[in-house]
Design a protein around this motif. Structure first.
Motif, PDB file in Angstrom:
ATOM      1  N   ASP A 523      17.542 -30.588 -55.145  1.00 34.17           N
ATOM      2  CA  ASP A 523      16.646 -29.695 -55.896  1.00 34.17           C
ATOM      3  C   ASP A 523      17.082 -28.247 -55.676  1.00 34.17           C
ATOM      4  OD1 ASP A 523      15.242 -31.776 -56.914  1.00 34.17           O
ATOM      5  OD2 ASP A 523      13.466 -31.519 -55.664  1.00 34.17           O
ATOM      6  N   ILE A 524      18.359 -28.006 -55.863  1.00 35.78           N
ATOM      7  CA  ILE A 524      18.982 -26.739 -55.467  1.00 35.78           C
ATOM      8  C   ILE A 524      18.610 -25.620 -56.434  1.00 35.78           C
ATOM      9  CG2 ILE A 524      21.213 -25.576 -55.211  1.00 35.78           C
ATOM     10  CD1 ILE A 524      22.314 -28.207 -54.115  1.00 35.78           C
ATOM     11  N   THR A 525      18.244 -24.468 -55.870  1.00 38.50           N
ATOM     12  CA  THR A 525      17.956 -23.276 -56.672  1.00 38.50           C
ATOM     13  C   THR A 525      18.849 -22.097 -56.305  1.00 38.50           C
ATOM     14  OG1 THR A 525      16.264 -22.515 -55.117  1.00 38.50           O
ATOM     15  CG2 THR A 525      15.535 -23.955 -56.907  1.00 38.50           C
ATOM     16  N   LEU A 537      23.793 -26.666 -58.820  1.00 39.75           N
ATOM     17  CA  LEU A 537      24.416 -27.870 -58.298  1.00 39.75           C
ATOM     18  C   LEU A 537      23.394 -28.997 -58.212  1.00 39.75           C
ATOM     19  CD1 LEU A 537      26.504 -26.407 -55.317  1.00 39.75           C
ATOM     20  CD2 LEU A 537      27.382 -27.168 -57.532  1.00 39.75           C
ATOM     21  N   GLU A 538      23.877 -30.227 -58.287  1.00 40.81           N
ATOM     22  CA  GLU A 538      23.006 -31.393 -58.153  1.00 40.81           C
ATOM     23  C   GLU A 538      22.572 -31.565 -56.702  1.00 40.81           C
ATOM     24  OE1 GLU A 538      20.900 -34.729 -59.497  1.00 40.81           O
ATOM     25  OE2 GLU A 538      21.969 -33.207 -60.656  1.00 40.81           O
ATOM     26  N   ARG A 539      23.541 -31.509 -55.769  1.00 39.81           N
ATOM     27  CA  ARG A 539      23.224 -31.626 -54.352  1.00 39.81           C
ATOM     28  C   ARG A 539      24.453 -31.210 -53.537  1.00 39.81           C
ATOM     29  NH1 ARG A 539      24.739 -37.098 -55.347  1.00 39.81           N
ATOM     30  NH2 ARG A 539      26.031 -37.976 -53.657  1.00 39.81           N
ATOM     31  N   VAL A 540      24.227 -31.026 -52.236  1.00 39.32           N
ATOM     32  CA  VAL A 540      25.306 -30.739 -51.284  1.00 39.32           C
ATOM     33  C   VAL A 540      25.143 -31.684 -50.106  1.00 39.32           C
ATOM     34  CG1 VAL A 540      26.323 -29.052 -49.718  1.00 39.32           C
ATOM     35  CG2 VAL A 540      25.469 -28.301 -51.952  1.00 39.32           C
ATOM     36  N   ASP A 541      26.207 -32.398 -49.771  1.00 37.88           N
ATOM     37  CA  ASP A 541      26.224 -33.286 -48.607  1.00 37.88           C
ATOM     38  C   ASP A 541      27.205 -32.733 -47.586  1.00 37.88           C
ATOM     39  OD1 ASP A 541      24.456 -34.938 -49.872  1.00 37.88           O
ATOM     40  OD2 ASP A 541      25.909 -36.501 -50.369  1.00 37.88           O
TER      41      ASP A 541
END
Length: 681
Positions: A523-525, A537-541
């Motif tokens: 839920d990146i803003t 972005l969709e997500r960061v791992d």
């Protein structure tokens, strides 16, 4: 790349955890068991489940760092972004914090005596941790989320806590007068420092400290002999601090501290990340940063009461004046926009009240070490829309509790934080609301098992949410989307610690800690797809392994090791992915040294970094830097008594390289000879 290392490291990690044997009185994290074992250059201070590193006053003086960021980049997982100047450098922990655009992304917290600082997203300005290292007696770095719930929400990278010096540090805690005078000199850039401490304890219930530090440096030189532009600075700093103890059994105390740092820079680049004026041109810039803290403590002879009330105020002002003719864009249609940007003054004020109580109690077979607190914070920012910083007010209120429950050899520590936020815009947003409200419940759970033979293992899981900030105000679809949602992250850690004496030889001591971590952000803003200003972005791992170890022999020989190896990926909405742009480099630091009692300490430090990239994402070659340090404390030499002399040679081989995540034009400093003289009286 990471998987083989994790397989090979798991055995080492699972053979390493120290027994928490001494409580740290000032700790408010909730994970209160701590071991401090002196082996080499750095005391290893381990809690039951925290990834925690403490840089003490001795190491602060030994390193002779120009900035706090430069001081703590030796901590595993910490990256110094964009050089060694106060305004340009930034702190990145486990891939979060300072990045190649802003000095902060809200995912690390920085506190000075409890005051929250360095939280504004200023374009091309760098960190707002604008202060001098010699004002502090200790810098503590908490990595990850699990230890953050007493300090804020949305913390993914970690927390940096700075504690200013006390008068009792110079008087030995007894009534009298004391102090110190320090002079430092660095050959690269002809840098020099003068730091004066004056301490007075009229009684054992009152103490006062004054510190004045002046740091000056010309432009530095890189390893290839080239000049590093925009690396000169002059920063006077001061600290005034007092403490009163009163009441029956000295149960009450009141502490007041005020610190301030100023820089008046003339004809310097607006873009602090770069080495020249570039498109924005040059400015005259006045930067003033101040922190004021009032803390009351009530600690009677009761296990149920240890009450603290910390009221803080942090204020930063940055005033700019454009230098005509310094921008190549002058005369173009975009020039008026650029002038408005670089002439836009900035001010950020944060007022915060934190109330905590620590209680020790038993409920049957369970012993509780419980920290309960509430926090009220108001952040006010003057409008600076021209520079992309809308004005407004952010009011937050939080409740938190951390309960360390000991059950024999098992320690279970749940932590919860509930936070509410209200943002009000200073500007008229037309048909859009001018105020927004949000809230979140977050928390974590840590578990540790002590085998009773110096070995312990631990694990933790933590979840946090980053609430919208003043920067998210606006009328665009992107701004509205960001201010209506919260960023979310979860972190899992698994590791072990071991400490023992007589491990390899008689009278030696050995301490080692290793931990694996895995973090997901969604839920990146705050991050957009590369090349886009509106698609997040969709997500960061991210995942990695951190290792700290110290070995000392009775002869005085010691070995310190600190390292980080990680891997991180950013995922786009279209399903594609690439290396996370802010991930830390793989890094190992080895220190070999010997101490001759308390008189002489000689050490050789080797720092090797791999898998490095610059601010543009281009790969950089591996780098290896060698540093030599010597500390001499002569005693029984007459006028040399209570004197400390320090010598150092940093980057002794004059290696030419660019720091990880730094601008490709901002090279690291070349060989630097440093010398310092401190006289305590």
């Amino acid at each position: 790349m990471l998987t083989p290392l994790l397989r090979g490291t798991t055995a080492l990690v699972c053979l390493s955890l120290a027994v928490p044997v001494a409580a740290q009185d000032a700790d408010t994290s909730g994970f209160l068991g701590t071991l401090i074992l002196t082996g080499g250059k750095r005391d290893l201070s381990f809690g039951t489940a925290l990834s925690r590193t403490v840089v003490g006053e001795e190491e602060i003086q030994d390193r002779q760092a120009s900035t706090v960021a430069q001081l703590i980049d030796s901590v595993p997982g910490v990256t110094l972004v964009n050089g060694t100047t106060p305004q340009g450098s930034g702190i990145n922990i486990r891939g979060f914090g300072a990045n190649t655009t802003f000095g902060s992304d809200q995912k690390i917290a920085v506190q000075i005596d409890g005051a929250s600082v360095g939280s504004e997203e200023l374009y091309r300005i760098g960190t707002q941790l604008f202060t001098d290292p010699l004002l502090y007696r200790e810098v503590e770095v908490l990595r990850g989320t699990i230890g953050s719930f007493a300090y804020g929400s949305g913390i993914v990278g970690g927390v940096v806590k700075l504690e200013t010096k006390d008068a009792s540090d110079f008087t030995g805690g007894a009534p009298g007068v004391g102090g110190s005078q320090t002079f430092e000199y660095g050959s690269n850039g002809n840098g020099w420092v003068s730091s004066t401490n004056l301490a007075w304890m009229p009684t054992d219930r009152a103490e006062f400290l004054l510190n004045y530090s002046l740091r000056d440096q010309d432009d530095l030189t890189a390893g290839d002999g080239s000049t590093i532009g925009n690396s000169a600075f002059r920063t006077p700093s001061y600290l005034a601090k007092g403490k009163f103890t009163f009441g029956q059994d000295d149960a009450h105390s009141l502490m007041l501290s005020h610190s301030r740092t100023v820089a008046d820079d003339k004809d310097v680049p607006y873009d602090q990340f770069d080495t020249s004026g570039g498109t924005f041109g040059n400015v005259d810039r006045l930067t003033e940063t101040a922190q004021t803290v009032l803390e009351y403590r009530f600690n009677p002879a009761s296990d149920l009461i240890d009450l603290r009330a910390n009221l803080s105020y942090a204020d930063q002002q940055i005033a700019y004046d454009y230098i005509p003719g310094s921008s190549p864009a002058e005369g173009t249609p975009s020039f008026p926009f650029l002038v408005n940007t670089v002439n836009a003054d900035q001010r950020y004020e944060t007022t915060k009240l934190t109330l905590t109580n620590r209680a020790l109690l038993d409920t049957g077979a369970v012993s509780h070490d419980m920290l309960f607190g509430l926090e009220a914070q108001r952040r006010v920012r003057a409008d600076n829309t021209d520079a992309g910083a809308p004005g407004g007010r952010n009011d937050r209120f939080a409740l938190f509790v951390v309960d360390e429950m000991a059950m024999g050899q098992v320690t279970l520590t749940p932590a919860l934080r509930y936070e509410t936020s209200r943002i009000e815009s200073e500007n008229d947003l037309g048909t859009f609301p001018t105020s927004y409200e949000s809230d979140a419940l977050m928390g974590g759970l840590a578990l540790a098992y002590d085998f009773g033979n110096g070995l312990s293992v631990f694990g933790s899981a933590a979840y946090t949410e980053g609430l919208p900030i003043i920067d998210d105000l606006g009328t665009s679809a992107t701004a509205q989307r960001r201010i209506d949602m919260t960023e979310k992250s979860q972190t899992f850690e698994l590791g072990a610690e071991y400490t023992g004496t007589g491990v390899f030889t008689a009278d030696d001591n050995f301490t080692i800690r290793g931990n694996l971590y895995q973090t997901r952000l969604w839920d990146i803003t705050s991050y957009t797809v590369a090349g886009s200003t509106s698609t997040e972005l969709e997500r960061v791992d991210s995942r990695g392994v951190e290792l700290e170890a110290s070995y000392g022999m009775a002869s005085g020989v010691y070995v310190d090791i600190a390292g980080h190896l990680g891997d991180a990926t950013e995922f786009n909405p279209d399903g594609s992915d690439t290396t996370w742009r802010n991930s830390p480099a793989d890094r190992v630091q080895l220190t070999l040294g010997r101490k001759w009692t308390e008189t002489l300490d000689l050490s050789w430090e080797i720092v090797h970094s791999a898998d490095r990239r610059d601010a543009l994402g281009d790969g950089l070659p591996d780098s290896t830097v060698h540093n030599l340090r010597a500390t001499w404390k002569p005693e029984g030499q007459g006028w040399l008594d209570n004197t400390e002399v320090r010598f150092g040679v940093e980057n002794i081989l004059d290696t030419d390289y660019v720091g990880h995540l730094s601008s490709p034009t901002r090279k690291a400093p070349g060989r630097t000879l440093k010398v310092a003289l401190t006289k305590t009286f």
